[in-house]
Design an enzyme around this catalytic site. Structure first.
Site, short mmCIF file in Angstrom:
data_model
loop_
_atom_site.label_atom_id
_atom_site.label_comp_id
_atom_site.label_asym_id
_atom_site.label_seq_id
_atom_site.Cartn_x
_atom_site.Cartn_y
_atom_site.Cartn_z
N THR A 20 0.82 -1.22 0.00
CA THR A 20 0.00 0.00 0.00
C THR A 20 0.84 1.26 0.00
O THR A 20 0.46 2.28 -0.57
CB THR A 20 -0.92 -0.01 1.24
OG1 THR A 20 -1.81 -1.10 1.10
CG2 THR A 20 -1.70 1.27 1.39
N TYR A 34 -8.23 0.77 -3.03
CA TYR A 34 -7.15 1.29 -3.86
C TYR A 34 -6.41 0.08 -4.42
O TYR A 34 -6.67 -1.07 -4.04
CB TYR A 34 -6.18 2.14 -3.02
CG TYR A 34 -5.63 1.35 -1.84
CD1 TYR A 34 -6.25 1.42 -0.60
CD2 TYR A 34 -4.54 0.50 -1.98
CE1 TYR A 34 -5.79 0.66 0.48
CE2 TYR A 34 -4.08 -0.25 -0.92
CZ TYR A 34 -4.70 -0.17 0.30
OH TYR A 34 -4.26 -0.93 1.35
N SER A 67 1.65 -7.82 -0.63
CA SER A 67 2.44 -8.76 0.18
C SER A 67 1.72 -10.04 0.56
O SER A 67 2.36 -11.01 0.97
CB SER A 67 2.97 -8.07 1.45
OG SER A 67 1.93 -7.94 2.40
N THR A 100 1.64 -4.43 4.21
CA THR A 100 1.54 -4.70 5.66
C THR A 100 0.99 -6.09 5.97
O THR A 100 1.15 -6.58 7.07
CB THR A 100 0.65 -3.65 6.34
OG1 THR A 100 -0.64 -3.68 5.72
CG2 THR A 100 1.25 -2.27 6.23
N ASP A 101 0.34 -6.74 4.98
CA ASP A 101 -0.29 -8.02 5.28
C ASP A 101 0.69 -9.07 5.79
O ASP A 101 0.41 -9.76 6.76
CB ASP A 101 -1.00 -8.59 4.04
CG ASP A 101 -2.31 -7.88 3.77
OD1 ASP A 101 -2.54 -6.82 4.38
OD2 ASP A 101 -3.08 -8.35 2.93
N LYS A 173 0.53 -7.52 12.70
CA LYS A 173 -0.56 -6.65 12.22
C LYS A 173 -1.82 -7.07 12.97
O LYS A 173 -2.39 -8.12 12.71
CB LYS A 173 -0.74 -6.78 10.72
CG LYS A 173 -1.81 -5.85 10.15
CD LYS A 173 -1.85 -5.92 8.63
CE LYS A 173 -2.89 -4.99 8.03
NZ LYS A 173 -2.90 -5.05 6.54
N GLU A 294 -2.24 -28.75 28.09
CA GLU A 294 -3.30 -29.04 27.09
C GLU A 294 -3.07 -30.33 26.31
O GLU A 294 -3.99 -31.02 25.92
CB GLU A 294 -3.45 -27.88 26.08
CG GLU A 294 -3.85 -26.54 26.68
CD GLU A 294 -5.26 -26.57 27.30
OE1 GLU A 294 -5.54 -25.66 28.09
OE2 GLU A 294 -6.03 -27.49 27.02
N1 DGL Z 1 -2.51 -5.92 -0.23
C1 DGL Z 1 -1.98 -5.52 1.06
C2 DGL Z 1 -0.47 -5.77 1.09
O1 DGL Z 1 0.19 -5.56 0.08
C3 DGL Z 1 -2.25 -4.09 1.35
C4 DGL Z 1 -2.00 -3.76 2.75
C5 DGL Z 1 -0.92 -2.74 2.95
O2 DGL Z 1 0.16 -2.79 2.32
O3 DGL Z 1 -1.13 -1.92 3.86
O4 DGL Z 1 0.01 -6.20 2.14
#
Ligand code: DGL
Length: 337
Positions: A20, A34, A67, A100-101, A173, A294
């Site tokens: 992003t 987006y 990602s 961020t993923d 995240k 467990e």
């Molecule tokens: N498609 C997600 C990624 O590339 C978008 C999330 C982001 O980068 O904030 O991880």
């Protein structure tokens, strides 16, 4: 008059992979709708002129992908590039822009396998550059500031987001719609405020220079899958992963990494076939799975992920298996890294 040598600015390399932070939306009000991975690295650098006051920054476009589509191959390629640059005398720090993923997985992988004490900082953004209150530009400035700062050396791979400096091992995240998306169960290491880094903690686990793993020695990563625990659980996913060649399965268990009754026999069978079984927890605020709580891990020869969440447990497992770890070694590294 003595000519004061121009104090050379730190030299930072920016490796762009997409996400992003390189995203573009149709309008300034598109903060969630987006396309990721559109803006090239030179435009990212040009978009933050203030970078030039902090460091001499040069960019490389390693990938241009969202990602969620990172593969083991991408991790190897990126890790080897980072290690090669870290060996260069004209590189003082490295920044990686990333979606961020799966940012937390890449950061942990590099923390485990890149033998350097130079700062490596992974950064992303939650809003595309085209959105009102976009967070990518300040995140990028803060990341370069951190990578250029000698005080960042020796702290392992760092993740800079939302003014905070996180440890690549701990950070995850936790929220997917707010700029305060990244949390570490044990807290951030520090902050970046108005161009300065402020440190409050240092990592307690082994990393980078003190790691037994070395990206230069790793040329393939095994398939490790994650199966999610829930009510009405069945063993279908675990058996399917094994049938497709998984070398280990991370169980994202309910509560303390618990395993539903109908799933236990399948995991015992798969262990007997040579797969490693790792019990992690699906809880989001911070898991803590201990051996023989467990489930009788000693009797079943299973491994527990301790405080690592399922996606972090997958990364550590595939790195350890790449170096031929047996279940005893695998459990040791889960307690040390
Ligand atoms: N498609 C997600 C990624 O590339 C978008 C999330 C982001 O980068 O904030 O991880």
């Amino acid at each position: 008059a003595a000519v004061h040598a121009q104090t050379a600015k730190p030299q930072v390399v920016l490796l762009a992979t997409g996400g992003t932070i390189a995203g573009a939306g149709a309008s300034a009000t598109n903060s969630a709708t987006y396309q990721a991975a559109k803006v090239p690295v030179d435009k990212l650098i040009a978009g933050v002129p203030e970078l030039s006051a902090v460091a001499q920054v040069r960019g490389e476009q390693v990938f241009q992908i969202a990602s969620e589509s990172f593969t083991n191959e991408h991790l190897l390629t990126l890790g080897k590039r980072v290690a090669a640059l870290a060996r260069q005398a004209d590189v003082d720090g490295i920044v990686i822009t990333h979606g961020t993923d799966t940012l937390e997985e890449t950061a942990y992988f590099l923390n485990l396998t890149v033998r350097t004490d130079k700062p490596i900082v992974v950064v992303g953004s939650m809003r595309p550059s085209t959105a009102l209150s976009a967070d990518g530009t300040l995140n990028l400035l803060n990341a370069v500031t951190t990578a250029a700062d000698k005080s960042s050396r020796g702290k392992g791979v760092l993740v800079v987001m939302n003014d905070e400096i996180h440890n690549g091992r701990d950070v995850t995240k936790s929220i997917n719609i707010r700029t305060e998306a990244f949390k570490s169960p044990w807290g951030p290491l520090g902050m970046v405020v108005e161009g300065k880094t402020y440190w409050f903690r240092a990592p307690a686990k082994r990393h980078t220079m003190n790691s037994e793993f070395d990206i230069e020695q790793i040329n393939a990563l095994p398939q490790v899958d994650i199966a999610y625990g829930s009510g009405n659980a069945s063993d279908t996913a675990y058996r399917a992963f094994a049938a497709k060649g998984a070398k280990a399965i991370v169980h994202a268990g309910t509560g303390n990494g618990s395993v539903a009754g109908p799933v236990v026999p399948a995991l015992r069978e798969l262990r007997a076939q040579g797969l490693q079984i790792v019990r992690s927890a699906r809880v989001v605020g911070g898991g803590f799975v201990l051996r023989n709580a467990e489930q009788p891990d000693d009797q079943y020869d299973w491994v527990v992920a301790h405080d690592l969440n399922p996606q972090k447990a997958r990364i550590l497992t595939l790195v350890a298996l790449a170096k031929g770890a047996d279940s005893k070694t695998l459990q040791r590294v889960f307690m040390e890294y």
